[in-house]
Design an enzyme around this catalytic site. Structure first.
Site, PDB file in Angstrom:
ATOM      1  N   CYS A  98     -13.635  -0.602  73.748  1.00  0.00           N
ATOM      2  CA  CYS A  98     -12.491  -0.580  74.656  1.00  0.00           C
ATOM      3  C   CYS A  98     -11.364   0.339  74.176  1.00  0.00           C
ATOM      4  O   CYS A  98     -11.476   1.006  73.169  1.00  0.00           O
ATOM      5  CB  CYS A  98     -12.020  -1.994  74.939  1.00  0.00           C
ATOM      6  SG  CYS A  98     -13.175  -2.860  76.032  1.00  0.00           S
ATOM      7  N   LYS A 120      -8.260   1.099  72.760  1.00  0.00           N
ATOM      8  CA  LYS A 120      -7.682   1.596  71.508  1.00  0.00           C
ATOM      9  C   LYS A 120      -8.669   1.508  70.357  1.00  0.00           C
ATOM     10  O   LYS A 120      -8.474   2.100  69.306  1.00  0.00           O
ATOM     11  CB  LYS A 120      -6.408   0.804  71.159  1.00  0.00           C
ATOM     12  CG  LYS A 120      -5.433   0.657  72.310  1.00  0.00           C
ATOM     13  CD  LYS A 120      -5.119   1.977  72.991  1.00  0.00           C
ATOM     14  CE  LYS A 120      -4.360   1.809  74.277  1.00  0.00           C
ATOM     15  NZ  LYS A 120      -5.062   1.134  75.355  1.00  0.00           N
ATOM     16  N   CYS A 147     -14.707  -1.686  81.572  1.00  0.00           N
ATOM     17  CA  CYS A 147     -14.540  -1.702  83.028  1.00  0.00           C
ATOM     18  C   CYS A 147     -15.091  -0.428  83.672  1.00  0.00           C
ATOM     19  O   CYS A 147     -14.982   0.663  83.123  1.00  0.00           O
ATOM     20  CB  CYS A 147     -13.087  -1.921  83.379  1.00  0.00           C
ATOM     21  SG  CYS A 147     -12.464  -3.516  82.793  1.00  0.00           S
ATOM     22  N   SER A 191      -2.649   2.924  82.565  1.00  0.00           N
ATOM     23  CA  SER A 191      -4.067   2.625  82.414  1.00  0.00           C
ATOM     24  C   SER A 191      -4.869   3.752  83.034  1.00  0.00           C
ATOM     25  O   SER A 191      -4.406   4.431  83.957  1.00  0.00           O
ATOM     26  CB  SER A 191      -4.378   1.309  83.129  1.00  0.00           C
ATOM     27  OG  SER A 191      -5.764   1.168  83.331  1.00  0.00           O
TER      28      SER A 191
END
Length: 553
Positions: free
Chosen positions: A119, A121, A192, A469
């Site tokens: 994911c 970071k 995602c 994002s």
């Protein structure tokens, strides 16, 4: 072997006694010891499956004659952290991950590393650690989530979910409709499903040369991901044998390739924070100014969500990152001489690659646009630059001028948006959310999604010294530098000031005279820090500006 420092000679008998305490045999100690840096946890959907990846990597290492030993790395789910104080703790983990991985590796003297991130970071943090440590390393991520399906059969994803909340507040979607998205937007494990930050960075591990083909796109739920993990475990042993190290791979040319692929894919604006930080650890300098030059020469070939209605599984089926790179070779936009973790050059890797779907990956002769997915804007409002994902901006918003609606935090802005106080033509300004001012440079997915969900995505712009994002779309301009807390011009904007945005010409202007700005600057007083203790307070003292990658000084 580096691991000889903990296992060879009479002087290391105490060290060996502790290795025996782990259950290791003399035979296992005699082999190269490979650190498996696993980001598995039970709170991040993109990481819930990493224990399976970890076991597959270990199997590959053992099959190739090594001894795998796992240790953990932390990871935050940006979606779960969104919209509250938790988002201040997202970007800051990138440096915690790099520092803690360095500490574990140096303390235990591993011969090689397999990084298992997934994911936002977590991927750049481990790339930073790899460059810093410079021992043979390969990346094997957890893979993207499959797209969801609403009850009417339409495919959906997390960005649609956030926009559904805005639609609810606008009165165009009822609670039942929101529940349909809530239950179906994120159907499986994995990062995602759109070209958000996690998938952007996982794709760029391939472009840099630090991962095997498919690392960025093979879905988390596919068994092909397990096979990929086994091959990564085998391949790290070859890297150790040949002494191929991250800085042999993460060269200026390879990082230039990554920026080029970034533009072609239409990646998240967060890559403009992470690539400079990774380059810094590799002893390479990347400036925002270079990004526009790369973008000007790189056609945008993909419109994955949120820019379009295709998803990571579609990109994988079309041939993945390598198929995009193959298109770029038609105009000689990549340096193919660079070394990769396959043990071969990028030219050798791309030899038999084909673009299998010209709708998902546009041929370079027929791109979505002649320019890349990201633009860096400059002007008196952002002297050191700001960033926009231009591939996800509506055509009518590429040039925009409107009155500033000024908010000193994300929370104030979202309250006004939901109260329907923002109107067509406005330019929402959210400040004191930068690396120092936040602190931690929160993502603004809630306000940008609210604007789009309420039907204002084609008429309202948003400007912030925070960030976005990868799921954000619209005229959303972030990373404004210098930030408000450092006395940047964004701190001097007043309600009703006219702001001009010209994305094609990379300009952003606050239409206020220099004399008036000088008066405002003289009267400006920096607010008290929002956080005065703990890790965030230390971070705020050390962090650089966004245009420098928010690296720690």
């Amino acid at each position: 072997m580096l691991s000889d420092n903990i296992k060879r000679g009479v002087e290391r008998a105490p060290n060996r006694s502790l290795l025996f305490a782990l259950g290791l045999t003399e035979e296992e100690m005699s082999r190269p010891i490979v650190g498996i840096v696993s980001s598995h946890n039970e709170i991040v959907p993109g990481h819930m499956n990493l224990d399976k990846i970890e076991e597959a990597v270990k199997a590959g290492v053992r099959a190739a004659g090594g001894t795998p030993i796992m240790f953990p790395a932390i990871a935050v789910c940006d979606g779960i952290a969104m919209g509250h104080v938790g988002m201040k703790y997202s970007l800051v983990t990138r440096d915690l991950i790099a520092d803690s991985t360095e500490s574990m590796v140096m303390a235990h003297q591993f011969d090689g590393l397999v990084m298992i991130p997934n994911c936002d970071k977590n991927v750049p943090g481990l790339l930073m650690a790899a460059a810093r440590l410079n021992i043979p390393t390969i990346f094997c991520s957890g893979g993207p989530m499959l797209a969801g399906h609403l009850k009417d059969g339409r495919r959906t994803c997390l960005s649609h979910m956030f926009e559904a909340v805005g639609a609810y507040h606008a009165g165009t979607l009822d609670e039942k409709g929101v529940l349909d998205y809530e239950e179906n937007a994120c159907p499986t494990c994995g990062s995602c499903s759109g070209m958000y930050t996690a998938n952007s960075m996982n794709c760029l591990t391939e472009a840099i040369g630090m991962a095997l083909p498919g690392n960025g796109t093979v879905p988390a739920a596919y068994s092909a991901r397990i096979r990929l993990a086994k091959h990564a475990g085998m391949k790290v042993m070859e890297l150790i044998e040949k002494n191929i190290r991250p800085r042999d791979i993460m060269t200026p040319a390879a990082l230039h390739n990554a920026e080029t692929v970034d533009m072609a894919l239409g990646c998240s604006t967060n890559t403009m924070l992470h690539l400079p930080a990774i380059a810094h650890e590799a002893g390479v300098t990347i400036s925002l100014d270079e990004s526009n030059a790369i973008s000007a020469n790189t056609p945008n070939l993909c419109h994955l969500a949120p820019a379009g209605d295709t998803f990571m599984e579609d990109l994988d089926r079309a041939g993945g990152v390598y198929a995009v790179m193959k298109e770029l070779t038609k105009k000689n936009l990549l340096d193919l001489s660079v070394m990769t973790v396959t043990g071969k050059t990028m030219a050798e890797n791309l030899e038999n690659v084909q673009n299998l779907d010209h709708e998902i990956i546009r041929p370079i002769e027929n791109p979505y646009s002649q320019n890349g997915g990201i633009a860096v804007l400059k002007g008196n409002l952002a002297v050191d630059g700001c960033v926009v994902k231009q591939s996800a901006v509506a055509p009518e918003m590429m040039v925009h001028e409107g009155p500033a609606r000024v908010f000193n935090s994300e929370d104030e802005a979202i309250k006004a948006i939901y109260a329907k106080e923002i109107h067509a033509g406005d330019v929402v300004v959210i400040r004191y959310e930068g690396p120092k001012g936040g602190p931690g440079m929160r993502e603004m997915l809630n306000p940008t999604s609210a604007i789009c969900g309420m039907g204002l995505g084609e008429s309202v712009a948003l400007i912030t010294d925070g960030r976005f994002s990868g799921a954000t779309r619209g005229a959303s301009i972030g990373h404004v530098s210098p930030e408000a807390a450092a006395g940047g011009t964004i701190a001097l904007v007043e309600e009703g000031d006219i702001i001009s945005i010209d994305i094609p010409n990379c300009k952003i202007t606050l239409n206020v005279s220099d004399e008036e700005l000088a008066k405002r600057k003289a009267a400006w007083v920096c607010p008290e820090p929002k956080v005065k203790s703990g890790y965030l307070a230390r971070y705020a003292k050390l962090v650089s500006s966004a245009d420098k990658g928010a690296i720690l000084n």
